[in-house]
Write an enzyme that holds these catalytic residues in place. Sequence first.
Site, PDB file in Angstrom:
ATOM      1  N   ARG A   1      35.849  42.468  40.128  1.00 33.30           N
ATOM      2  CA  ARG A   1      35.557  42.567  38.769  1.00 33.30           C
ATOM      3  C   ARG A   1      35.617  42.118  37.467  1.00 33.30           C
ATOM      4  NH1 ARG A   1      39.837  45.452  41.421  1.00 33.30           N
ATOM      5  NH2 ARG A   1      39.322  47.651  41.556  1.00 33.30           N
TER       6      ARG A   1
ATOM      7  N   GLU B   1      43.460  52.707  49.439  1.00 33.33           N
ATOM      8  CA  GLU B   1      42.994  53.372  47.779  1.00 33.33           C
ATOM      9  C   GLU B   1      41.521  53.864  48.342  1.00 33.33           C
ATOM     10  OE1 GLU B   1      44.530  51.485  43.905  1.00 33.33           O
ATOM     11  OE2 GLU B   1      42.759  50.809  45.006  1.00 33.33           O
TER      12      GLU B   1
ATOM     13  N   TRP C   1      51.860  46.360  48.857  1.00 36.39           N
ATOM     14  CA  TRP C   1      51.797  46.466  47.389  1.00 36.39           C
ATOM     15  C   TRP C   1      52.711  47.726  46.546  1.00 36.39           C
ATOM     16  CZ3 TRP C   1      48.745  49.665  44.739  1.00 36.39           C
ATOM     17  CH2 TRP C   1      47.831  50.772  45.141  1.00 36.39           C
TER      18      TRP C   1
ATOM     19  N   TYR D   1      52.207  41.901  40.908  1.00 41.70           N
ATOM     20  CA  TYR D   1      50.662  41.762  40.357  1.00 41.70           C
ATOM     21  C   TYR D   1      50.756  41.239  38.991  1.00 41.70           C
ATOM     22  CZ  TYR D   1      48.546  44.663  43.922  1.00 41.70           C
ATOM     23  OH  TYR D   1      47.825  45.521  44.606  1.00 41.70           O
TER      24      TYR D   1
ATOM     25  N   ASP E   1      48.796  41.024  37.333  1.00 40.65           N
ATOM     26  CA  ASP E   1      47.617  41.924  35.887  1.00 40.65           C
ATOM     27  C   ASP E   1      48.431  43.208  35.020  1.00 40.65           C
ATOM     28  OD1 ASP E   1      47.858  43.166  37.884  1.00 40.65           O
ATOM     29  OD2 ASP E   1      46.292  44.524  37.242  1.00 40.65           O
TER      30      ASP E   1
ATOM     31  N   THR F   1      41.572  41.422  38.111  1.00 42.31           N
ATOM     32  CA  THR F   1      41.138  41.301  36.858  1.00 42.31           C
ATOM     33  C   THR F   1      40.263  41.922  36.640  1.00 42.31           C
ATOM     34  OG1 THR F   1      38.910  40.686  38.702  1.00 42.31           O
ATOM     35  CG2 THR F   1      40.842  39.191  38.009  1.00 42.31           C
TER      36      THR F   1
END
Length: 639
Positions: A285, A449, A517, A542, A544, A593
């Site tokens: 990212r 995902e 996660w 996490y 972020d 990120t």
Amino acid sequence: MASAPYRLEASWSAEGGEHGAFTFTFTNLSQAPLSGFKLAYTSLYRVIIPEACDNAVFLRRNANFHQYAPPEGLVLAPGESWRFTVSGIHRPARHCTDGAKSAYITLEDGTHADVAVSDLLLSGRVSEPPPVLLPQGKLDLPFALQPWPAKIDAVPGEGFPVVLYAAEGAELEERRAISEVTALLHRLIPSAHAPFSLVADPQGRILHLSKEEGLGTEAYRLRFEANAVHLAYGGAAGRQYGLTSLAQLLEGARARPQTFRFPTSGTIEDSPRYGWRGCHLDVSRQFFPVEDVNRLLDIMAWLKLNTFHWHLTDDEAWRLEIKAYPTLTTTGVLRGPDEPLLPQLGNGAASVGGFYAQDDVRAIVAHAAALSIEVVPEIDIPGHNAATLVALPDLVDGQEAPDSYHSVQGYPNNALNPAIEATYSFLEAVIDEMVTLFPSDYIHIGGDEVAHGAWMASPLAKALMEKEGISGTFALQSYFLKRVKAMLDQRGKKLAGWNEVAHGGGVAPENSLLMAWENPKVGIALAEEGYDVVMTPGQAYYLDMVQAEAFQEPGASWAGTVPPAHTYAYEAEGDFPETLKHRMKGVQACIWTEHFLSRGYFNRLVFPRLPAIAEAAWTPKAQKNWERFAAIVPLCPQL
């Protein structure tokens, strides 16, 4: 550097749509009138109802990239503004970083110009400033140790030695280790006085080092005397950690003598709580140059973290040089208005790229190894491959509609197709090159995902499912990942992946390690299925995630609010039954990120939570203390 001649400001209101509405104000700050332009911005808060906008024409969206045109005939004189409203967004905004991250305009002649953006404002409600997240803290023992050791029974002295010098007869490897930890401190804190010397000094204390067979590889023991320090260690890592602790003790006493002391007597007996003490970094990212990656590795070593999970590929870019497929790091990394990949996540009018040449990788892996850190590389497959498929269009089923499914991040058709045999030839070549670059036992293959419904409109995938007698996206993913695991097995590598690798039948648990996660309960379920597990739940680890609920607090919020106190207190073992605890191999911080557009944002979001996770990974539960941690953690170096 001159500021951009155009500015885009935005506010969010809960009124105006199911998830509220953005109001954008674009202002022409240039000296010339503006007409016939298009405006593009990047935002994680995506438009899903294109027609739900007022006073603008929605043109297109690709994941986080959005483009609009003003009403026909609009001319903005210098100083004038154009305002439009967008209400068809996919979720309500919660924080100041939920608006536009970057913007640019395309002029009538086809050229592009950057547009300055501001943090999102909150309309109709009070916009609270960020709270103080870290208390002043309180020390029972005045020692600057990060993470806190397993056992400490030491007496603080009134002063501190000028230096600790190696005893006569110290072995060559011990002297090298002393030099390496000295260099580590100087890289992290260039102004610091050297903690060690290879030459005797009458104002110092003698440092005796000895290897002790009874200690574990990462364990060490320190014994302090008035004129000497004794360091016993079990292996090279334990020696490094013991020396690092001495450097921390001495630097803390020097830098803040009113708070910290150096021991004059007593002992420290130390070894890690978990074998896997990880930190992940997403470089797809946002690209991090080699010197920043090495700096993060130095910080990890300072915190006694031993595993660097390097997330090298994603939808936004493929960052690892693969000589067999050079377009991965030409076509597959360039983002810009006229590039194969559109701007995303903070990109504007300029094209951006960046990748790691194989010589860069070798240098980073060597730097990590010298710090007792294992580098676990990740290529994220089969999902998260928008950049890969732009670089290698032959891996696409041409009969499949180009927008037949979308990932949770909004990318269309972004998963490698398991029914295309060339996909496996590609992965064989990639893995062959990775094996030569990364000595780690593990290669992380992502597995997360994949969109529900992926490949279901692909005639090739339908034929494969019929042939194999399987149905559905996740059964097909399992087929794919089993073939990838066979490639790794043949090359003597173990598979690491995210917890979704277990979906649809998964892969064999033997020689597989999965990272939980999505939520803490997932880890227990994976262990029950026989998988080794690393705990990295978004709700705690996490980095972020926002650290407070205040609107002006930056970061993501999909996993909730994660203040440093929660990250520190979280116990990853949770409700693991005693019979399954051997399956939990450790814990890991994840640095995603999307929100990290500056060094300031990186440091604000990563610290102090990374040191908190390091302490959870190292320090026994009974020895953890939030107030003590809060008093020491401001000493931790940052990126």
